[in-house]
Scaffold this active site. Sequence first.
Site, PDB file in Angstrom:
ATOM      1  CG  PHE A 235      39.826  38.671  45.415  1.00 16.96           C
ATOM      2  CD1 PHE A 235      40.985  39.058  46.063  1.00 16.96           C
ATOM      3  CD2 PHE A 235      39.818  38.658  44.013  1.00 16.96           C
ATOM      4  CE1 PHE A 235      42.119  39.425  45.330  1.00 16.96           C
ATOM      5  CE2 PHE A 235      40.945  39.026  43.279  1.00 16.96           C
ATOM      6  CZ  PHE A 235      42.093  39.402  43.937  1.00 16.96           C
ATOM      7  CD  GLU A 236      34.249  42.888  42.616  1.00 14.55           C
ATOM      8  OE1 GLU A 236      34.205  44.012  43.151  1.00 14.55           O
ATOM      9  OE2 GLU A 236      33.379  42.487  41.844  1.00 14.55           O
ATOM     10  CB  ILE A 237      42.195  43.401  41.710  1.00 17.68           C
ATOM     11  CG1 ILE A 237      42.697  42.900  43.074  1.00 17.68           C
ATOM     12  CG2 ILE A 237      43.046  44.597  41.233  1.00 17.68           C
ATOM     13  CD1 ILE A 237      44.129  42.382  43.065  1.00 17.68           C
TER      14      ILE A 237
END
Length: 348
Positions: A235-237
């Site tokens: 997960f990355e934003i």
Amino acid sequence: TAPAHSQQPAKPDYNPISTGSSSAARVNATFVTLARNGDLWDLVQSIRSVEDRFNRNYNYDWVFLNDVDFDDEFKTLTTALVSGKTHYGKIPKEHWSYPDFIDQKKAQEAREEMGRKKIIYGDSESYRHMCRYESGFFFRHELMQQYEFYWRVEPSIELFCDLPFDPFRFMKENDKKYSFVISLQEYIETIPTLWDSVRKFMTEHPEHLAEGNALKFVSDDGGVTFNKCHFWSNFEIGNLEWLRGKEYMAFFESLDQDGGFFYERWGDAPVHSIAASLLLKKEQIHFFDEIAYFHVPFTHCPTTESMRLDLRCTCKPQDNFDWRGYSCTSRWFEINNMPKPPGAEDQG
Ligand code: GDP
Ligand code: MN
């Protein structure tokens, strides 16, 4: 009022972030997924989850990247499921192969040795290309050039809560460059000399280190050793312009030259995390408590009950990894002087 012996910090109930919910004010952003054709059926589940909990109201684009061509079944189904525009890109060979400074025989011996030691993905060549690609190339793919922010999605993930605001817009309005939902300690056998390379970079390029950075998140002794803490990058934003910028590029190039993507098995998670911790101000890194998330084997489920109810979460609070021994999220809260939510200290 809490009894005198209570260890619970005073913390108000959940206050929703307000960035408005109008899709009219969309940010220049996209989802991005690196996948194989064979990942389709695990990926459709992830896409449904992201669409149901968030994107059906926003219709952000989705970029799919692959080292070979996507097949028609993959493209047809993912396009049907994504509410925004979809784009399919093939990775250029130069971004998914050995650079000429790598000794391929040495790399092969390293794989065999790590395979014998039963290190996870230790014997895999493709996994190494994948980690190097996610570390240094995906944000430079021609399909990604037009965007400012990305949200990385992998197969077989799940979101457990409604997202009541636009996290891209939150990132932009608050000058955030990188974000996470789960943090943990890295398996040291995969990165024995990574910190040596990082130290070399810090010595050679002090001008790239940010003042007020989050060095304390990744080192307990002012940078002498790595404490293994990293943000879990499935997960990355994040902000693509940061990754494309001169500081991050210098960091990646310096690490890449040292060869550990092939001679060891450096993951993109510690690489991104160490970069964020050294090259950004610590306020530019954000923990998204509202984004309840699962990727095998860990779950982030908000600790605060009122948040879980408001956001119609379906995660089991007992599954939350945040305050457990191998998580580094406690450390993140401590170095930022953030109060932990009530209940955070009760978990073993
Ligand atoms: P893990 O989460 O570390 O167990 O690794 P995954 O198997 O989930 O791989 C990470 C991401 O890279 C996922 O989005 C995969 O679909 C993708 N991926 C892994 N290996 C390859 C590969 O050889 N080719 C392509 N195109 N994608 C890959
Ligand atoms: Mn995965």
